[in-house]
Design a protein around this motif. Structure first.
Motif, short mmCIF file in Angstrom:
data_model
loop_
_atom_site.label_atom_id
_atom_site.label_comp_id
_atom_site.label_asym_id
_atom_site.label_seq_id
_atom_site.Cartn_x
_atom_site.Cartn_y
_atom_site.Cartn_z
N LEU A 99 0.82 -1.21 0.00
CA LEU A 99 0.00 0.00 0.00
C LEU A 99 0.86 1.27 0.00
O LEU A 99 0.53 2.25 -0.68
CB LEU A 99 -0.94 -0.01 1.21
CG LEU A 99 -2.10 -1.01 1.11
CD1 LEU A 99 -2.91 -1.02 2.41
CD2 LEU A 99 -3.01 -0.72 -0.08
N LEU A 152 -8.52 2.34 -2.62
CA LEU A 152 -8.54 1.50 -1.43
C LEU A 152 -9.96 1.07 -1.09
O LEU A 152 -10.21 -0.10 -0.76
CB LEU A 152 -7.93 2.26 -0.25
CG LEU A 152 -7.69 1.46 1.04
CD1 LEU A 152 -6.66 0.36 0.81
CD2 LEU A 152 -7.25 2.40 2.16
N PHE A 204 -5.77 7.58 -3.90
CA PHE A 204 -5.37 6.42 -3.09
C PHE A 204 -6.56 5.90 -2.29
O PHE A 204 -6.84 4.69 -2.27
CB PHE A 204 -4.23 6.79 -2.15
CG PHE A 204 -3.81 5.67 -1.25
CD1 PHE A 204 -2.97 4.66 -1.71
CD2 PHE A 204 -4.25 5.62 0.07
CE1 PHE A 204 -2.59 3.61 -0.88
CE2 PHE A 204 -3.87 4.58 0.91
CZ PHE A 204 -3.04 3.58 0.43
N ILE A 221 1.78 7.17 -7.21
CA ILE A 221 0.76 8.05 -7.81
C ILE A 221 1.35 9.45 -8.01
O ILE A 221 1.88 10.03 -7.07
CB ILE A 221 -0.49 8.14 -6.92
CG1 ILE A 221 -1.12 6.75 -6.73
CG2 ILE A 221 -1.52 9.08 -7.54
CD1 ILE A 221 -2.25 6.72 -5.72
N ALA A 268 2.16 1.66 -3.51
CA ALA A 268 1.09 2.11 -4.40
C ALA A 268 0.83 3.60 -4.21
O ALA A 268 0.62 4.33 -5.19
CB ALA A 268 -0.17 1.30 -4.14
N TYR A 269 0.85 4.07 -2.97
CA TYR A 269 0.63 5.49 -2.71
C TYR A 269 1.77 6.33 -3.29
O TYR A 269 1.53 7.37 -3.93
CB TYR A 269 0.53 5.73 -1.20
CG TYR A 269 0.42 7.20 -0.85
CD1 TYR A 269 -0.79 7.87 -1.02
CD2 TYR A 269 1.51 7.89 -0.35
CE1 TYR A 269 -0.89 9.22 -0.72
CE2 TYR A 269 1.42 9.24 -0.04
CZ TYR A 269 0.22 9.90 -0.22
OH TYR A 269 0.13 11.24 0.07
N LYS A 323 -3.55 13.08 -5.08
CA LYS A 323 -2.88 11.83 -4.72
C LYS A 323 -3.60 11.09 -3.60
O LYS A 323 -3.93 9.91 -3.72
CB LYS A 323 -1.44 12.13 -4.33
CG LYS A 323 -0.60 10.91 -4.02
CD LYS A 323 0.86 11.30 -3.89
CE LYS A 323 1.74 10.08 -3.67
NZ LYS A 323 3.17 10.38 -3.79
#
Length: 221
Positions: A147, A167, A163, A154, A150-151, A159
């Motif tokens: 996670l 999620l 996210f 971006i 993934a954040y 952003k």
């Protein structure tokens, strides 16, 4: 990486989400079939081993853990595709895989004291509270790095918003479509006859449909 949330991408992403959900359930029931020698019954999110199997073969509890193991493997595979040496297309697939496997669903159900992880640990330990805490900590530990990666990848202006959207939205949509609409259809007798692999016909038709949609449109990721 800039996310382009056009309709084509959304369709493919949702198809991938539904495919990953179904794959998770098939892992459960297929391992149960291998261990028990018979198919347990299921709907879109609840499954069981065939009658008497767990009492005769306590190690059949492994089928409970292998569903989440598949899901976490896909999440981590997605995280690996976010490496700097990967192409933009690979990174987009990786990002999509992380969220299509609904990490928030694993976290939320663990927080609520449910889910495969806690149920399986409870079967092994006989201690629900201990299993609840171990299960929650394991889920948080396993999903944390993917996670974060993934954040970080971006690059859009919104952003944090994007996210949170990725999620939460797959989990909410899955609840509405699969657990809400499709399970309700089953409960009302729509294609609820059991066919292959211990699955109602509606489950099989849905699995084939979303798989076909994903395969036809996967170039959009």
């Amino acid at each position: 990486m800039k996310l382009n949330l056009n309709l084509s991408y959304v369709i493919t992403f949702l198809a991938l989400t539904f495919v990953m959900h179904e794959a998770h359930e098939i892992i459960h029931t297929s391992i149960g079939r291998l261990i028990c020698g018979c198919w347990g019954l299921r709907d879109f999110n609840v499954w069981e081993l065939c009658a008497g199997c767990l009492e005769q073969k306590p190690y059949a509890v492994i089928s409970t853990f292998l569903g989440p193991l598949f899901t976490f493997t896909m999440i981590w595979f997605g995280a690996l595709l976010l490496s700097e040496n990967k192409t933009e297309k690979q990174k987009m697939l990786g990002f999509s895989l992380i969220f299509a496997n609904m990490p928030f669903a694993r976290i939320f159900t663990a927080i609520m004291g449910g889910g495969d992880e806690i149920w399986g640990l409870h079967e092994l330990t006989g201690n629900y509270q201990l299993s609840r805490w171990i299960g929650l900590l394991l889920v948080l530990a396993i999903t944390f790095i993917p996670l974060v990666k993934a954040y970080q990848i971006i690059q859009n202006r919104l952003k944090i918003g994007l996210f949170i959207l990725f999620l939460l939205a797959p989990f909410v949509i899955d609840l509405l479509v699969v657990l809400g609409l499709l399970n309700t259809l089953l409960q009302n007798g729509i294609m609820n006859e059991y066919g292959i692999m211990g699955s109602p016909v509606l489950v099989t038709v849905w699995a084939l449909f979303v798989t076909l949609v994903y395969l036809i449109t996967k170039k959009n990721l």
